[in-house]
Each structure stands twice: as C-alpha cells, then as structure tokens.
Design a protein around this motif. Structure first.
Motif, PDB file in Angstrom:
ATOM      1  N   ARG A 103      44.659  74.900  85.568  1.00  0.00           N
ATOM      2  CA  ARG A 103      44.677  73.981  86.390  1.00  0.00           C
ATOM      3  C   ARG A 103      46.011  73.398  86.766  1.00  0.00           C
ATOM      4  N   PHE A 104      46.810  73.093  85.830  1.00  0.00           N
ATOM      5  CA  PHE A 104      48.111  72.372  86.035  1.00  0.00           C
ATOM      6  C   PHE A 104      49.106  73.555  86.211  1.00  0.00           C
ATOM      7  N   CYS A 105      49.183  74.659  85.382  1.00  0.00           N
ATOM      8  CA  CYS A 105      50.218  75.449  85.569  1.00  0.00           C
ATOM      9  C   CYS A 105      50.056  76.469  86.682  1.00  0.00           C
ATOM     10  N   ASN A 106      48.714  76.652  87.254  1.00  0.00           N
ATOM     11  CA  ASN A 106      48.688  77.630  88.198  1.00  0.00           C
ATOM     12  C   ASN A 106      47.855  76.976  89.518  1.00  0.00           C
ATOM     13  N   PRO A 107      48.489  75.959  90.140  1.00  0.00           N
ATOM     14  CA  PRO A 107      47.682  75.298  91.137  1.00  0.00           C
ATOM     15  C   PRO A 107      47.062  76.246  92.130  1.00  0.00           C
ATOM     16  N   GLU A 108      47.748  77.101  92.504  1.00  0.00           N
ATOM     17  CA  GLU A 108      47.383  78.047  93.707  1.00  0.00           C
ATOM     18  C   GLU A 108      46.149  78.573  93.272  1.00  0.00           C
ATOM     19  N   LEU A 109      46.269  79.368  92.113  1.00  0.00           N
ATOM     20  CA  LEU A 109      45.032  80.206  91.774  1.00  0.00           C
ATOM     21  C   LEU A 109      43.814  79.116  91.307  1.00  0.00           C
ATOM     22  N   SER A 110      44.302  77.747  90.981  1.00  0.00           N
ATOM     23  CA  SER A 110      43.096  77.063  90.626  1.00  0.00           C
ATOM     24  C   SER A 110      42.372  76.501  91.972  1.00  0.00           C
ATOM     25  N   GLU A 111      42.955  76.137  93.069  1.00  0.00           N
ATOM     26  CA  GLU A 111      42.516  75.742  94.168  1.00  0.00           C
ATOM     27  C   GLU A 111      41.731  77.106  94.781  1.00  0.00           C
ATOM     28  N   ILE A 112      42.074  78.281  94.675  1.00  0.00           N
ATOM     29  CA  ILE A 112      41.046  79.337  94.878  1.00  0.00           C
ATOM     30  C   ILE A 112      39.750  79.307  94.195  1.00  0.00           C
ATOM     31  N   VAL A 113      39.872  79.072  92.781  1.00  0.00           N
ATOM     32  CA  VAL A 113      38.834  79.222  91.962  1.00  0.00           C
ATOM     33  C   VAL A 113      37.889  78.034  92.544  1.00  0.00           C
ATOM     34  N   THR A 114      38.345  76.847  92.618  1.00  0.00           N
ATOM     35  CA  THR A 114      37.386  75.666  93.065  1.00  0.00           C
ATOM     36  C   THR A 114      36.876  76.001  94.348  1.00  0.00           C
ATOM     37  N   LYS A 115      37.660  76.458  95.421  1.00  0.00           N
ATOM     38  CA  LYS A 115      37.199  76.828  96.761  1.00  0.00           C
ATOM     39  C   LYS A 115      35.946  77.576  96.521  1.00  0.00           C
ATOM     40  N   TRP A 116      36.080  78.716  96.135  1.00  0.00           N
ATOM     41  CA  TRP A 116      34.957  79.795  95.897  1.00  0.00           C
ATOM     42  C   TRP A 116      33.655  79.419  95.023  1.00  0.00           C
ATOM     43  N   LEU A 117      33.984  78.634  93.873  1.00  0.00           N
ATOM     44  CA  LEU A 117      32.804  78.323  93.071  1.00  0.00           C
ATOM     45  C   LEU A 117      32.289  76.817  93.843  1.00  0.00           C
ATOM     46  N   LYS A 118      32.967  76.236  94.840  1.00  0.00           N
ATOM     47  CA  LYS A 118      32.483  75.357  95.280  1.00  0.00           C
ATOM     48  C   LYS A 118      32.300  74.093  94.229  1.00  0.00           C
ATOM     49  N   THR A 119      33.251  73.885  93.487  1.00  0.00           N
ATOM     50  CA  THR A 119      33.223  72.944  92.334  1.00  0.00           C
ATOM     51  C   THR A 119      34.651  73.002  91.477  1.00  0.00           C
ATOM     52  N   ASP A 120      34.920  71.944  91.194  1.00  0.00           N
ATOM     53  CA  ASP A 120      36.018  71.776  90.205  1.00  0.00           C
ATOM     54  C   ASP A 120      35.772  71.718  89.040  1.00  0.00           C
ATOM     55  N   GLN A 121      34.465  71.563  88.594  1.00  0.00           N
ATOM     56  CA  GLN A 121      33.901  71.471  87.253  1.00  0.00           C
ATOM     57  C   GLN A 121      34.407  72.530  86.198  1.00  0.00           C
ATOM     58  N   TRP A 122      34.587  73.634  86.657  1.00  0.00           N
ATOM     59  CA  TRP A 122      35.208  74.645  85.816  1.00  0.00           C
ATOM     60  C   TRP A 122      36.244  74.122  84.742  1.00  0.00           C
ATOM     61  N   THR A 123      36.898  73.104  85.165  1.00  0.00           N
ATOM     62  CA  THR A 123      38.125  72.396  84.531  1.00  0.00           C
ATOM     63  C   THR A 123      37.596  72.035  83.070  1.00  0.00           C
ATOM     64  N   SER A 124      36.142  71.458  83.042  1.00  0.00           N
ATOM     65  CA  SER A 124      35.784  71.132  81.771  1.00  0.00           C
ATOM     66  C   SER A 124      34.664  71.720  81.418  1.00  0.00           C
ATOM     67  N   ASN A 125      34.128  72.822  82.163  1.00  0.00           N
ATOM     68  CA  ASN A 125      33.019  73.863  81.838  1.00  0.00           C
ATOM     69  C   ASN A 125      33.499  75.206  82.208  1.00  0.00           C
ATOM     70  N   LEU A 126      34.204  75.709  81.360  1.00  0.00           N
ATOM     71  CA  LEU A 126      34.921  77.164  81.768  1.00  0.00           C
ATOM     72  C   LEU A 126      34.045  78.134  82.036  1.00  0.00           C
ATOM     73  N   ASP A 127      32.868  77.910  81.599  1.00  0.00           N
ATOM     74  CA  ASP A 127      31.879  79.036  81.711  1.00  0.00           C
ATOM     75  C   ASP A 127      31.405  79.301  83.167  1.00  0.00           C
ATOM     76  N   LEU A 128      31.666  78.303  83.953  1.00  0.00           N
ATOM     77  CA  LEU A 128      31.272  78.414  85.309  1.00  0.00           C
ATOM     78  C   LEU A 128      32.064  79.517  86.279  1.00  0.00           C
ATOM     79  N   LEU A 129      33.257  79.988  85.390  1.00  0.00           N
ATOM     80  CA  LEU A 129      34.147  80.875  86.122  1.00  0.00           C
ATOM     81  C   LEU A 129      33.256  82.108  86.098  1.00  0.00           C
ATOM     82  N   THR A 130      32.321  82.490  85.368  1.00  0.00           N
ATOM     83  CA  THR A 130      31.545  83.587  85.668  1.00  0.00           C
ATOM     84  C   THR A 130      30.876  83.778  87.207  1.00  0.00           C
ATOM     85  N   GLY A 131      30.879  82.596  87.729  1.00  0.00           N
ATOM     86  CA  GLY A 131      30.473  82.650  89.184  1.00  0.00           C
ATOM     87  C   GLY A 131      31.281  83.297  89.929  1.00  0.00           C
ATOM     88  N   LEU A 132      32.690  83.721  89.773  1.00  0.00           N
ATOM     89  CA  LEU A 132      33.551  84.426  90.612  1.00  0.00           C
ATOM     90  C   LEU A 132      33.159  85.940  90.543  1.00  0.00           C
TER      91      LEU A 132
END
Ligand code: 8GP
Length: 832
Positions: A487-516
């Motif tokens: 989240r903090f060291c890679n803001p560019e990639l974080s924004e993309i992840v948030t955009k495609w998952l339509k949520t920033d909840q992955w920051t505290s529930n990392l399993d959501l990344l499977t949605g990618l």
C-alpha cells in the motif's frame, strides 16, 4: 523569519484540516527546542511534521493504555533482540488515514510529503529477517486490536552501516540517534534495577536470594505503533541502560581519575551500544549475555508491574491467574533468559514454591525458532553464566535435573537420548547451557516459521522431544504487513489493485487479492500494470544512480537478490551465474547478442563483520560489476550492481521495481524467508529452490508462475555424503565460471579461499557444504528459461499479476491471528 513563521502556530493536533495541521507543524517548528527558529529546511520540516504526527499517536497510545487497563484483557508481550522498523512517517500517516491532509499541510511550507519523509533515518535496530518480522508483527497486532506490546533494546549504533570501499565492505556505526528520534518517548517513571554478577545468599528459612554485584537501571523508551484504520496504538518499549548519579564517584573525579570515576556509566553505555557485538572474545560473549539478560529482566519486571497495576489485589498472590493474563513470546533463543528470570522473580521476590512457579512459567512462555543452522543455536558457557547470573545458573541446573528425572521415570525408552536432550551439556572440555533445549523444555509451545521448517523441527532438530510432548509443536508460516509492503511502498500498483477490485479492503484483508485472477488476461489491466512497473523501475534506477553512480536501463530485466549475505543463501551461485553469462556474452557475435534478454543483476545485503567468506562474496559482486559494467561490448545486455547499505527504506524502493527475485538457498536451510513474500506481493516472479516459504508461495501463485530449480531438502544429506566421498562430478559450466574468476578476469584480489570452499574438500570437512556445484546446472538452465519467458511480455505480465493475486496468505495479519488464537489465547480489545 523562517518559512514556519508564515503559519500561525497551534498547539493542539488536528487530523483532517490541512490548515490546522500546518499550524500544528509550525508550532512544533517553533516551540520544539531542537533547531534554531531561523531556518525551516527539509530536515526541520521532517522533525516538526513527525512531532505533529506523534501527537496523534500519543493520544491513541494513551487511550489504548487506559482501555487495556480498564478491560484487563490477556496481553501478549513479544520479546525480541531485534526490530527493523525502518522509517515511520509514511507508515504512521498512512495507518492513521491522514496522508492526504498532511501532504496538503506540508505544501503550505513549499514541501512535498514524500521529500519530507525521505529525510527520516531508518530505525535500524535489527540484522535481518527475524527483526523485520518482529516489526511486521507489531503492525498487525495493532491493526487487529490485539492487547500486545513489543519489548527490545534501544541500540545507539544499531548493527552497522555498510560502505563499499576498494577492499570491499566497511562497517561504520549507524547514526540514527545522532540527532534524535521523534518517535520515542522517554518514560522517566519506568525504571527497573538490573543486577549482574554477585552471589546467592541463603536466609535462615532456606530462601535463596541474589545479592551483591553491580546494579544498573533499565529506562523505558516507548515507540507508539499505530494500527491501520483503528484507534488502537500499541507500544514498542525499548530499554536503555543507565547508571545513576550515585554511581558517579565525585571524589575520584576530582582526583583526576576520570575513567574509574564513571566506570559504571561506561558499562551501562556498552549494553545498548550495538546489536550483536563481536563475540570472538570472552568480553564480547559476556556483553551479549548481559544484553540478553537486560532485555529479559527489565521486560519481566515491567510485565509483573502491569499485572499488579491492573488489579492491585494481585499484589498479594493470585499467581495462578498470571498465565490467563500474560503471554510471553520469545523471538528465537535470544530472550531465553526470560525463563529462569521469571522463575527467579516468582520464587525469590514473590515467594512461590518451585512447582507453582514452574507451572506459571510454562503456561506463560512460548518459543519461535527461526533457524536450524547449528552455529546459530545459542550455547552459553556455564562458567560465564554462573559468573554473571549465579542465581539463574542454579535455576537452570534445577530445570535440567528435573527434566532428566522426568524422562527417566516416565520414558525408559528415551534414556539413550537424554544426554542430547538435556539443557546442560556437561562435556568437561566445554560445559555449556543449550538455550534452544531450555526453550523447548520450558515453553508450552514451540513453533517454526514455514511448513517445511516446522516439519524439519519436528522430524529432525526437536524430534526426540516430539515423542514426549506431541502437542507442543506448531507451524506459523511467516507473513508481512501489506500496508508497508504494498500500500505505502508501491502506490501506483496499489491504486490499480484497488481500482480493479473496486475496494481498498485488501489492505486489511489480503485474501481479496485473489479477485485479480479473473483479470489476468485483461489487456487494459496489462497496460496499467506494465506502466506501474515501469514507473517503479525508473525510481529504482534513480536510486541506483544516486548511490552507486551506475546507470541501469529500465527496459532490461530487473533481477534482484537482497538479504543478509550468507553462504547458505548462495549469493555466490547468483554471481557465478552472472560470471558465466558474461563469459558467454563475450563469446557471442554482435548479432547473436541482439537476441539476448538484457538483464540487470542487483545484489544487496550486509555481511556480518567477522564473517570472512560473506565479505569476500560482497567484494566479488563489486569486482564483477566493475568489469562487466565498463565492458562496452556487453554492458547493454548485462549489468551487475551491488546495492550498498541494504535496509528497510532501500527495500521499499527496490521491491516495487523488481521483476525477478532470487531465493535460492540450499533446500532445508532457509527457515522461511519473508522478502520472497514481499517480492511476490509486488508482482515479481521468483526463481527459487523448494525451501522455506518458497514452497507455500509456489502453491499459492501456481507453479507456472514460479521458476523452480534445484535439489530438494530430503536429498541434501545424501548428496553431502556423496560429495564427501568424492563421487561428485562437477558440471563443466560450473568449472568454467570458477576458472574464469581464478584467471584474474575480475582483478587481482585473491579469490582462491572463496572458490576453494566450493571444491570437494577444503580441509574443514565441509567442501561445498551448500551444494552450489550440484544446483548450478539447473540454476543456469532455469535462468535461460527466465530469459525466454521475459521475451513474451504478455505472458510475463500475466505471471506478475498472478503473483500478486496469490499473495493473500502471506499477510502478517493472518500469521498474527493464528498466533493469537492458537498460541497466545488472546482476543481483540478495540478502543471504542
Ligand atoms: C531468519 C531466517 O533466516 C529467515 O528464513 C526467516 O524468514 C526469518 O528469520 C523470520 O522468521 N532468521 C534470522 O534472521 C536469524 O536467525 N537471525 C539470528 C542471527 C540473529
């Protein structure tokens, strides 16, 4: 007038309104006594901003302390010799959710928040993985609202700063405290006496008591640790050693005997001077043991104080309640003295009998093992232990005696094993205390840090104990905090992840990344992903240029290996691979070269100051780089860069920009690894052996998205035998690479001893102990597969996405949740 004067100062901290925040920053700039009011340069801006953020942290820290006090939950105390905290500003505002407001506020003074944050020095109170893990754990404990604290030492000079000179690595003292740290709060009211040396006295009623010797004070410094999106802030309490005015001999001083007048003051300073002082001398060994005891004694006195503080009637007994209110986790064996110290405090200070004290101790302490390397399993001379800690040595002897009696009386079948399982090794030539054995005997739970490692503990290292205590052993696969490490060291990639998952909840529930995963072939995502990677690669290239003067090409494949330099981690295999690649490039025609995948090989890490072969490896990487990077024929296709002074903030630049990372330890030797998790999370593909957490990462990201090679853990012992018996036939490519170095292609430095360590027998009986020769052919063949794969950009980006998507398991939130439920039995206690 300085820039800070432009804004009206405001003493109270604000979190939302940039103007109010700017007022508070201005207040700190003007009323904190650290700098002249005339200037407000970037450094002053950093300190004033940090102090303003600290006000928020303190508020939360106080609220959390009071809340825990009121609720009286069971609390975990994590005891660790190391913490690798890195920088704190970006992380603090990020966790508090006030990054934007602070960015706007500092703009009012003409600064960018990133530049202000860049002024901060890393808190480098650690050496490697074990220390960084402890810091990730604190972040997760706070985020999960767990009642928990960390305890450590406040080293003035940390481990060391690494400088690369002509002769290789140079160590210089870390200067993180040369000015001051805005994050620590000195607690003049939290002071405990710590005794060393002396003797044991026996009172008429038979009670034993430690007396005499010298007594220093432990003084607490608190570093508030904010959780992510929660009001909880926990504490990292660091101890500093102090002597008092009474210890200063004014008479001697006035007599001109300055040194002896302040002898105890100077001994106090030694305790918290450096992490892992050299232990080749007797003095060094004594100092390390002093440090360990200092940490354990201060922390346990403090823990007992808090146990009583929360319910004053506990002062008069109720010790059976202690394990239901306190969990102590020992981060490796360095805090093992917590065991005899808790026994001593309970028996000698609180009046408990042995059985009751043992029961409380056993139910309170748990032990994590981080390495199976024999040289890292601590053993302390019984003589040194007896001299420094006479009462503890008595207690350890009694633990050893009772353990033996227990085995003899209940497990006749184990009698032959007792000697190796005992806490004491009474070998007359070198009697020692085995700290890992003491931990296993005394702790209620012992855990390894990845599945493979935990199995090795159960099947090999601690196998004999398993049959006595089958339920004592657990696995807790390591994890990393997704806040700092994506989240903090890679803001560019974080924004993309948030955009495609339509949520920033992955920051505290990392399993959501499977949605990618379902977008892994989406061309729009590919384009965004590639652009983010390129931006990070450019930032990385700038860092390399700044610190080494070497220009690297962001269009080449960025291949990174960053970790402590150790023979088992096999940086030597990496560099031999680069040497081989260079030689082949030299042999190619200009036309052939054009088909080659351009690569930038980067290696970073510190070699322990007295570890000669590790220092030779550092030198070799630098020497190879100096030749390759200046060779106009090939330097378009290969660069070799040593990144100096690897630390947390360097990792935060390197990892986002990585495409391939190397985790190539001899199978069975890397307990887990955690940087492998950080790389994979940032969309970097791993080339690695089936070792530590690599095994689980490969399962999660899918075997097509992981470049696997090399021998498996269960083959190692057989191959070492084979090698010892002269049955190993080296691959010609391995010989060629070594020979090329021996020929002097990379300068005149004598690499013979280093290269000889890879030969059959070096005279130490450990010829190529790490099996570089065995794995080298499959290593370079796999690297060739990497080159091919990289040519197919679409395929590579898909692999990159699937690495991120498969990283959910490796959140330290998951790890800490498991510790909380399965080892500590603690529950969340959120501040309302
Ligand atoms: C490290 C292990 O080497 C690494 O595999 C693991 O990921 C990490 O601990 C966290 O569990 N071990 C150490 O850093 C270590 O043993 N340090 C001691 C030398 C102080």
């Amino acid at each position: 007038m300085s820039a800070a004067d432009k804004v009206k100062p405001a003493a109270s901290p604000a979190s939302e309104d940039p103007s109010a925040i700017a007022g508070n920053i201005s207040y700190h700039a003007q009323y904190s006594p650290h700098f002249s009011p005339l200037a407000f340069g970037p450094e002053q801006a950093f300190y004033a901003t940090a102090e303003s953020v600290r006000d928020h942290l303190l508020q939360r820290w106080n609220d959390t302390y009071l809340h825990f006090h009121k609720m009286d939950p069971k609390q975990t105390y994590y005891l660790s010799m190391e913490y690798l905290q890195g920088r704190a500003l970006t992380n603090a505002v990020g966790n508090l959710g006030i990054t934007g407001a602070y960015a706007d506020a500092v703009k009012k003074f003409g600064y960018e928040l990133e530049a202000v944050a860049g002024q901060e020095r890393d808190a480098a109170l650690g050496n490697g993985g074990l220390g960084r893990l402890a810091s990730c754990f604190l972040d997760s404990m706070a985020t999960l609202n767990l009642p928990s604290w960390g305890y450590g030492l406040r080293y003035r000079y940390g481990l060391f700063k690494q400088r690369i000179a002509k002769e290789g690595q140079e160590e210089i003292a870390e200067d993180w405290l040369d000015k001051f740290s805005p994050w620590e709060i000195v607690r003049h009211d939290v002071v405990y006496p710590i005794r060393f040396f002396g003797h044991v006295e026996i009172s008429p009623d038979g009670r034993r008591k430690w007396a005499g010797g010298e007594v220093l004070n432990a003084l607490a410094y608190d570093v508030p640790i904010p959780g992510y999106k929660t009001k909880n802030a926990i504490s990292l309490r660091l101890w500093d050693a102090k002597a008092t005015a009474a210890d200063f001999n004014l008479f001697q001083f006035n007599d001109g005997q300055y040194e002896s007048a302040a002898q105890l003051h100077s001994r106090a300073q030694q305790i918290c001077a450096v992490l892992y002082p050299g232990d080749a001398t007797e003095e060094g060994k004594l100092l390390r043991l002093k440090q360990q005891y200092f940490l354990c004694s201060a922390s346990l006195q403090d823990i007992i104080f808090r146990f009583k503080e929360r319910k004053p009637d506990r002062a008069s007994g109720k010790w059976s309640e202690f394990p239901s209110k306190v969990a102590v986790q020992m981060n490796d064996t360095h805090p093992t003295l917590a065991i005899p110290e808790l026994m001593r405090l309970l028996m000698d200070e609180e009046g408990l009998g042995w059985d009751e004290a043992w029961d409380v101790t056993n139910k309170t302490v748990a032990y994590t093992n981080h390495t199976v390397l024999p040289e890292a399993l601590e053993k302390w001379s019984q003589a040194v232990m007896r001299k420094l800690l006479p009462r503890h040595m008595e207690i350890i002897e009694e633990i050893d005696k009772r353990f033996r009696e227990m085995v003899i009386s209940t497990r006749k079948d184990m009698e032959g094993k007792i000697e190796s399982m005992r806490v004491l090794d009474n070998n007359p030539e070198k009697p020692v205390v085995r700290m890992a054995n003491l931990c296993v005997v005394a702790a209620h739970t012992v855990n390894g840090v990845a599945e493979l490692h935990s199995n090795i503990l159960k099947e090999e290292l601690f196998a004999d104990y398993l049959s006595i205590w089958p339920k004592k052993f657990q696995n807790k696969t390591n994890g990393i905090t997704p806040r700092r490490w994506l989240r903090f060291c890679n803001p560019e990639l974080s924004e993309i992840v948030t955009k495609w998952l339509k949520t920033d909840q992955w920051t505290s529930n990392l399993d959501l990344l499977t949605g990618l995963r379902k977008f892994a072939d989406d061309e729009k995502l590919h384009a965004e992903w590639a652009a983010a990677k390129l931006a990070s690669k450019k930032r990385l290239a700038k860092h390399v240029l700044d610190v080494t003067g070497i220009t690297i090409d962001p269009n080449s494949l960025f291949d990174i290996q960053i970790k402590r330099i150790h023979e088992y981690k096999r940086q030597l295999m990496n560099i031999l691979g680069a040497v081989y690649r260079y030689k082949k490039l030299k042999e190619m025609s200009a036309e052939e070269r054009q088909k080659v995948t351009p690569r930038t090989v980067m290696v970073g890490g510190k070699a322990f100051a007295t570890y000669t072969n590790a220092k030779r490896i550092v030198k070799l990487v630098n020497d190879v780089g100096a030749v390759v990077n200046n060779d106009a024929d090939v330097n378009k296709y290969l660069k070799v860069v040593f990144i100096p002074n690897y630390n947390v903030s360097v990792a935060e630049v390197l990892i986002p920009g990585s495409e391939l990372s190397q985790h190539i330890s001899t199978a069975g030797m890397e307990a887990s690894g955690t940087s492998n998790m950080k790389f994979s999370l940032n969309g970097c593909v791993i080339i690695g052996t089936l070792d530590g957490a690599n095994v689980e990462i490969r399962e999660e990201v899918g075997q097509d998205n992981f470049f696997l090679f090399g021998t498996k853990a269960d083959q190692i012992a057989g191959l070492r035998k084979e090698r010892e018996n002269g049955l190993f036939k080296p691959d010609p490519r391995f010989e060629e690479a070594k020979q090329f170095i021996r020929s002097g292609a990379f300068g005149t430095y004598d690499y013979t001893p280093l290269l000889d360590s890879l030969e059959g027998n070096t005279g130490f009986g450990r010829g190529d102990y790490f099996l570089v020769g065995y794995d080298f052919p499959s290593y370079i063949e796999t690297q060739a597969r990497v080159d091919e794969a990289y040519k197919d950009k679409k395929k590579w980006i898909k692999m990159s996405i699937l690495n991120t998507a498969g990283s959910g398991k490796f959140s330290s939130d998951r790890t800490i949740d498991q510790y909380a439920k399965e080892i500590w039995s603690i529950s969340a206690c959120p501040v309302p």
